[in-house]
Scaffold this motif. Structure first.
Motif, mmCIF file in Angstrom:
data_model
loop_
_atom_site.group_PDB
_atom_site.id
_atom_site.type_symbol
_atom_site.label_atom_id
_atom_site.label_comp_id
_atom_site.label_asym_id
_atom_site.label_seq_id
_atom_site.Cartn_x
_atom_site.Cartn_y
_atom_site.Cartn_z
ATOM 1 N N UNK A 108 3.718 9.967 -7.497
ATOM 2 C CA UNK A 108 4.590 10.237 -8.643
ATOM 3 C C UNK A 108 3.763 10.494 -9.909
ATOM 4 N N UNK A 109 2.693 9.723 -10.102
ATOM 5 C CA UNK A 109 1.874 9.862 -11.304
ATOM 6 C C UNK A 109 1.074 11.147 -11.322
ATOM 7 N N UNK A 110 0.678 11.602 -10.145
ATOM 8 C CA UNK A 110 -0.169 12.805 -10.081
ATOM 9 C C UNK A 110 0.609 14.062 -9.708
ATOM 10 N N UNK A 124 0.831 -1.200 0.000
ATOM 11 C CA UNK A 124 0.000 0.000 0.000
ATOM 12 C C UNK A 124 0.867 1.252 0.000
ATOM 13 N N UNK A 125 1.946 1.234 0.773
ATOM 14 C CA UNK A 125 2.883 2.371 0.765
ATOM 15 C C UNK A 125 3.483 2.539 -0.627
ATOM 16 N N UNK A 126 3.793 1.424 -1.276
ATOM 17 C CA UNK A 126 4.300 1.488 -2.649
ATOM 18 C C UNK A 126 3.263 2.078 -3.595
ATOM 19 N N UNK A 131 1.499 14.712 -6.816
ATOM 20 C CA UNK A 131 1.034 15.119 -5.481
ATOM 21 C C UNK A 131 2.175 15.220 -4.487
ATOM 22 N N UNK A 132 3.237 14.452 -4.692
ATOM 23 C CA UNK A 132 4.339 14.490 -3.747
ATOM 24 C C UNK A 132 5.403 15.512 -4.105
ATOM 25 N N UNK A 133 5.228 16.173 -5.234
ATOM 26 C CA UNK A 133 6.238 17.136 -5.688
ATOM 27 C C UNK A 133 6.188 18.416 -4.860
ATOM 28 N N UNK A 134 7.350 19.056 -4.631
ATOM 29 C CA UNK A 134 7.362 20.314 -3.872
ATOM 30 C C UNK A 134 6.706 21.433 -4.656
#
Length: 197
Positions: A190-192, A181-183, A194-197
């Motif tokens: 990464x795909x969306x 689930x973490x993966x 959402x984790x990018x600064x």
């Protein structure tokens, strides 16, 4: 029960005890209290009977995938929480001693030696994908489109096959639902972006 059902139940017990390659027609007959001619009459061949017995064993896991005797998963269909809940239940079936999933690894290894068995189980694998979709995403099996089956359904089947391989090979290092689930969360980020600064 008639001979057909007796054979199926006997074949299930033989599979769990001996696997595909070591189970003989005589083993099934002895276990079921039937006769050799019954196998051909009802199933066509020992391999076809064993394939149907395996499929029946897998279908019997549906309740465990849903969390046992409760009314099904408690989380929102399509959510990451549902993903983790269902895969927690699935992985729990792999931890059991004598897990039937070891048979899946045997099938992968011997598939080219038993084309009738492989062909029957390849069709069953498609249906497994059809069953995973409503379990994880909601809805009904009969409403799953061929496109969904070929993409999302096969994604889930591929994940299941990989988990079976890892849990069969080395249970100590095989991932749990929290890890996959973490993966998944990282893939989504990464795909969306959402984790990018």
């Amino acid at each position: 029960m008639g001979h057909r059902e007796d054979l199926l139940e006997g074949a299930k017990r033989c599979l769990l005890r001996k696997g595909f390659m070591r189970t003989t027609a005589r083993d099934i007959v002895k276990e079921s209290g039937t006769n050799l001619a019954s196998i051909g009459y009802h199933y066509g061949s020992k391999d076809a009977l064993l394939a149907q017995a395996y499929v029946a064993l897998v279908e019997g896991m549906a309740d465990a995938f849903e969390g046992g005797e409760k009314a099904g998963p408690a989380t929102e269909p399509g959510s990451v929480e549902r993903f983790q809940e269902v895969w927690t239940n699935v992985i729990a079936t792999m931890k059991e001693p004598g897990s039937l999933w070891r048979l899946s690894m045997e099938i992968i290894v011997i598939g080219d030696q038993l084309p009738e068995l492989r062909d029957h189980l390849a069709k069953a694998q498609q249906e497994a994908g059809r069953g995973f979709i409503p379990l994880l995403m909601g809805g009904r099996e009969e409403d799953v489109s061929e496109e969904e089956l070929g993409t999302l359904g096969m994604f889930y089947v591929t994940l299941m096959t990989g988990l079976i391989a890892q849990w069969t090979f080395d249970p100590k290092t095989a991932p749990g639902a929290d890890q996959i689930t973490a993966g998944l969360r990282r893939v989504i980020e990464a795909a969306t972006g959402a984790g990018a600064p």
